[in-house]
Design a protein around this motif. Structure first.
Motif, PDB file in Angstrom:
ATOM      1  N   UNK A  69       0.855  -1.190   0.000  1.00  0.00           N
ATOM      2  CA  UNK A  69       0.000   0.000   0.000  1.00  0.00           C
ATOM      3  C   UNK A  69       0.887   1.234   0.000  1.00  0.00           C
ATOM      4  N   UNK A  70       0.588   2.201  -0.850  1.00  0.00           N
ATOM      5  CA  UNK A  70       1.286   3.485  -0.803  1.00  0.00           C
ATOM      6  C   UNK A  70       0.666   4.336   0.301  1.00  0.00           C
ATOM      7  N   UNK A  71       1.505   4.880   1.176  1.00  0.00           N
ATOM      8  CA  UNK A  71       1.030   5.612   2.353  1.00  0.00           C
ATOM      9  C   UNK A  71       0.656   7.052   2.008  1.00  0.00           C
ATOM     10  N   UNK A  72      -0.398   7.212   1.217  1.00  0.00           N
ATOM     11  CA  UNK A  72      -0.973   8.521   0.923  1.00  0.00           C
ATOM     12  C   UNK A  72      -2.449   8.311   0.656  1.00  0.00           C
ATOM     13  N   UNK A  73      -3.262   9.357   0.683  1.00  0.00           N
ATOM     14  CA  UNK A  73      -4.707   9.165   0.522  1.00  0.00           C
ATOM     15  C   UNK A  73      -5.092   8.434  -0.759  1.00  0.00           C
ATOM     16  N   UNK A  74      -4.455   8.752  -1.875  1.00  0.00           N
ATOM     17  CA  UNK A  74      -4.785   8.086  -3.136  1.00  0.00           C
ATOM     18  C   UNK A  74      -4.379   6.612  -3.086  1.00  0.00           C
ATOM     19  N   UNK A  75      -3.173   6.339  -2.572  1.00  0.00           N
ATOM     20  CA  UNK A  75      -2.708   4.956  -2.506  1.00  0.00           C
ATOM     21  C   UNK A  75      -3.564   4.097  -1.601  1.00  0.00           C
ATOM     22  N   UNK A  76      -3.952   4.620  -0.445  1.00  0.00           N
ATOM     23  CA  UNK A  76      -4.806   3.855   0.474  1.00  0.00           C
ATOM     24  C   UNK A  76      -6.175   3.621  -0.142  1.00  0.00           C
ATOM     25  N   UNK A  77      -6.730   4.636  -0.804  1.00  0.00           N
ATOM     26  CA  UNK A  77      -8.037   4.483  -1.444  1.00  0.00           C
ATOM     27  C   UNK A  77      -7.996   3.424  -2.543  1.00  0.00           C
ATOM     28  N   UNK A  78      -6.968   3.450  -3.375  1.00  0.00           N
ATOM     29  CA  UNK A  78      -6.849   2.452  -4.436  1.00  0.00           C
ATOM     30  C   UNK A  78      -6.723   1.051  -3.849  1.00  0.00           C
ATOM     31  N   UNK A  79      -5.970   0.932  -2.775  1.00  0.00           N
ATOM     32  CA  UNK A  79      -5.791  -0.389  -2.168  1.00  0.00           C
ATOM     33  C   UNK A  79      -7.117  -0.915  -1.612  1.00  0.00           C
ATOM     34  N   UNK A  80      -7.849  -0.064  -0.905  1.00  0.00           N
ATOM     35  CA  UNK A  80      -9.103  -0.508  -0.308  1.00  0.00           C
ATOM     36  C   UNK A  80     -10.102  -0.934  -1.374  1.00  0.00           C
ATOM     37  N   UNK A  81     -10.091  -0.285  -2.529  1.00  0.00           N
ATOM     38  CA  UNK A  81     -11.011  -0.661  -3.599  1.00  0.00           C
ATOM     39  C   UNK A  81     -10.594  -1.963  -4.279  1.00  0.00           C
ATOM     40  N   UNK A  82      -9.303  -2.242  -4.301  1.00  0.00           N
ATOM     41  CA  UNK A  82      -8.814  -3.445  -4.977  1.00  0.00           C
ATOM     42  C   UNK A  82      -8.679  -4.641  -4.039  1.00  0.00           C
ATOM     43  N   UNK A  83      -8.654  -4.400  -2.753  1.00  0.00           N
ATOM     44  CA  UNK A  83      -8.408  -5.483  -1.799  1.00  0.00           C
ATOM     45  C   UNK A  83      -9.443  -6.602  -1.878  1.00  0.00           C
ATOM     46  N   UNK A  84     -10.753  -6.314  -2.011  1.00  0.00           N
ATOM     47  CA  UNK A  84     -11.715  -7.425  -2.160  1.00  0.00           C
ATOM     48  C   UNK A  84     -11.434  -8.309  -3.372  1.00  0.00           C
ATOM     49  N   UNK A 103      -8.474  -8.859  -4.598  1.00  0.00           N
ATOM     50  CA  UNK A 103      -7.300  -9.652  -4.233  1.00  0.00           C
ATOM     51  C   UNK A 103      -7.713 -10.844  -3.383  1.00  0.00           C
ATOM     52  N   UNK A 104      -8.550 -10.616  -2.381  1.00  0.00           N
ATOM     53  CA  UNK A 104      -8.979 -11.709  -1.516  1.00  0.00           C
ATOM     54  C   UNK A 104      -9.752 -12.749  -2.315  1.00  0.00           C
ATOM     55  N   UNK A 105     -10.524 -12.302  -3.281  1.00  0.00           N
ATOM     56  CA  UNK A 105     -11.264 -13.243  -4.121  1.00  0.00           C
ATOM     57  C   UNK A 105     -10.319 -14.089  -4.962  1.00  0.00           C
ATOM     58  N   UNK A 106      -9.206 -13.493  -5.402  1.00  0.00           N
ATOM     59  CA  UNK A 106      -8.260 -14.216  -6.263  1.00  0.00           C
ATOM     60  C   UNK A 106      -7.423 -15.222  -5.485  1.00  0.00           C
ATOM     61  N   UNK A 107      -7.029 -14.881  -4.254  1.00  0.00           N
ATOM     62  CA  UNK A 107      -6.092 -15.731  -3.512  1.00  0.00           C
ATOM     63  C   UNK A 107      -6.802 -16.725  -2.604  1.00  0.00           C
ATOM     64  N   UNK A 108      -8.072 -16.526  -2.319  1.00  0.00           N
ATOM     65  CA  UNK A 108      -8.784 -17.457  -1.454  1.00  0.00           C
ATOM     66  C   UNK A 108      -8.251 -17.443  -0.038  1.00  0.00           C
ATOM     67  N   UNK A 109      -7.863 -18.626   0.451  1.00  0.00           N
ATOM     68  CA  UNK A 109      -7.401 -18.750   1.833  1.00  0.00           C
ATOM     69  C   UNK A 109      -5.912 -18.492   2.006  1.00  0.00           C
ATOM     70  N   UNK A 110      -5.207 -18.121   0.954  1.00  0.00           N
ATOM     71  CA  UNK A 110      -3.777 -17.847   1.057  1.00  0.00           C
ATOM     72  C   UNK A 110      -3.524 -16.662   1.985  1.00  0.00           C
ATOM     73  N   UNK A 111      -2.569 -16.774   2.909  1.00  0.00           N
ATOM     74  CA  UNK A 111      -2.293 -15.653   3.821  1.00  0.00           C
ATOM     75  C   UNK A 111      -1.833 -14.409   3.064  1.00  0.00           C
TER      76      UNK A 111
END
Length: 411
Positions: free
Chosen positions: A279-294, A296-304
């Motif tokens: 995650x990039x530690x700025x408002x834009x980077x955090x926002x992009x990460x939060x939108x893409x994180x679901x 990512x979780x869908x792609x990796x499944x139970x992988x840590x």
């Protein structure tokens, strides 16, 4: 037992074997052996020898020579001066002994039963669009894991904007990961072949990515999954630098079984044993990460998934930047723990200028220290054998530092 000796000190080595009653069929130099890698001129000696003793050097210990010895049923003992030499010999499935091991003990190392090493793991480094620092984190992770004596591979699986070769000053015109994928598709990829096509960078083996984004069809999902599977027998840790895009739009638009632009990223994330999300530690980077994180979780499944907040500084976030990012990730994504890497532009620029990892030029800097903590707590926690290995590594470094200090002060 009949032995063929190909060492710089072949005469002394052979004399020790003869004194112990071991037959030496011939002696030669590593240079002569390297010039005759296929074994045509030495075919007679190889055919008569049961064991070939040679230095673990890339110029001598080639896949062609190993194949020739296999053809004559001649076993190989590789004398190793460095940890990298030992890793080369082990990747080829050969007996590896130290440089100072007695000649008789070196030859007698062969009858020991060979135990297959535990398979390695794949670690995918992902981050959303906007250059959060995926490549930088990948490089520093590989360097830190290699510091503990682990065999580490670093591969660029980014099909949109590959940058690993440029960041490390490695030629991207070589075979790299694309060649590994092609051979994996034909079922011909082996750990020895990965060693041949990889570019050694210190203690890390680098597989550069494609040198033009238009070559992305070469990194198909099936090929990459097979290459990763073979790499588990090649290194202890394979770091995969992947692109940001997780979309499956091509599969929605067309039901034909054709190449997919994001297939390499999705395949790497699916095959990974651990995902490091940056995650990039700025408002834009955090926002992009939060939108893409679901996604990512869908792609990796139970992988840590281990979340790394990169480029942390107070400028774009104000007071308590660390706390603000932590609370945002916990509130909107349910991420209870993350690791922080500070913003150090001077060290990062110096590393990019010199085309080397940040830790090589500033080992005690803020970024290497943060990555060291990440590895120790989240990526590779200390195990029962790690303390002794780290102690040996530290002892070697202290001796090297003392020797350098004495050399620098000598008249």
């Amino acid at each position: 037992m009949r032995v063929l000796v190909a060492l710089p000190d072949a005469g002394r080595f052979a004399a020790r074997l003869r004194a112990a009653g071991i037959e030496v069929v011939a002696t030669t130099s590593p240079r002569e052996l390297a010039s005759d890698a296929a074994g045509s001129a030495l075919a007679g000696e190889l055919a008569r020898a049961d064991v070939l003793v040679l230095p673990a050097d890339r110029s001598v210990l080639t896949p062609a020579l190993v194949a020739s010895c296999d053809r004559f049923d001649t076993r190989i003992v590789a004398r190793c001066r460095r940890d990298a030499d030992r890793r080369l010999a082990e990747s080829l499935g050969l007996a590896a002994v130290g440089q100072d091991v007695d000649a008789v003990a070196a030859v007698n190392a062969l009858p020991r039963a060979h135990t297959a090493p535990a398979r390695g793991r794949a670690i995918a480094v992902w981050g959303p669009a906007g250059a959060p620092g995926r490549t930088t984190v990948s490089i520093e992770l590989a360097r830190e894991l290699a510091r503990d004596g682990r065999r580490v591979g670093l591969a660029d699986a980014d099909t949109h904007a590959p940058s690993l070769a440029l960041a490390l000053g490695v030629a991207d015109e070589g075979p790299g990961l694309a060649a590994a994928c092609r051979q994996a598709g034909r079922g011909e990829l082996t750990p020895a072949e990965l060693t041949r096509i990889a570019v050694p960078l210190g203690d890390v083996e680098v597989l550069p990515g494609i040198n033009r984004p238009g070559r992305w069809p070469e990194l198909s999902a099936d090929r990459l999954e097979r290459a990763v599977d073979v790499a588990r027998d090649w290194v202890d840790d394979l770091i995969l630098d992947v692109s940001a895009s997780l979309e499956r739009d091509e599969e929605i638009v067309s039901d034909l079984d054709g190449p997919r632009r994001n297939a390499a990223t999705l395949a790497a994330l699916t095959a990974a044993d651990l995902v490091v999300a940056v995650v990039a530690a700025d408002p834009v980077g955090v926002s992009r990460f939060l939108r893409s994180y679901p996604d990512l979780r869908s792609a990796v499944g139970a992988t840590p998934v281990r979340v790394v907040v990169n480029k942390l500084r107070g400028g774009p976030l104000g007071i308590d930047a660390r706390g603000q990012v932590r609370r945002s990730l916990e509130r909107y994504a349910g991420i209870e723990r993350c690791w922080f890497v500070p913003w150090d532009p001077r060290a990062a620029d110096a590393a990019l200028l010199a085309a080397r990892p940040i830790g090589e030029g500033a080992a005690r800097g803020a970024i290497p220290a943060a990555v060291r903590r990440l590895v120790g707590e989240a990526v590779s926690p200390p195990g029962p054998n790690d303390a002794a290995r780290r102690s040996r590594t530290s002892s070697r470094k202290r001796r090297a530092e003392r020797h350098a200090a004495v050399t620098a002060t000598a008249p």
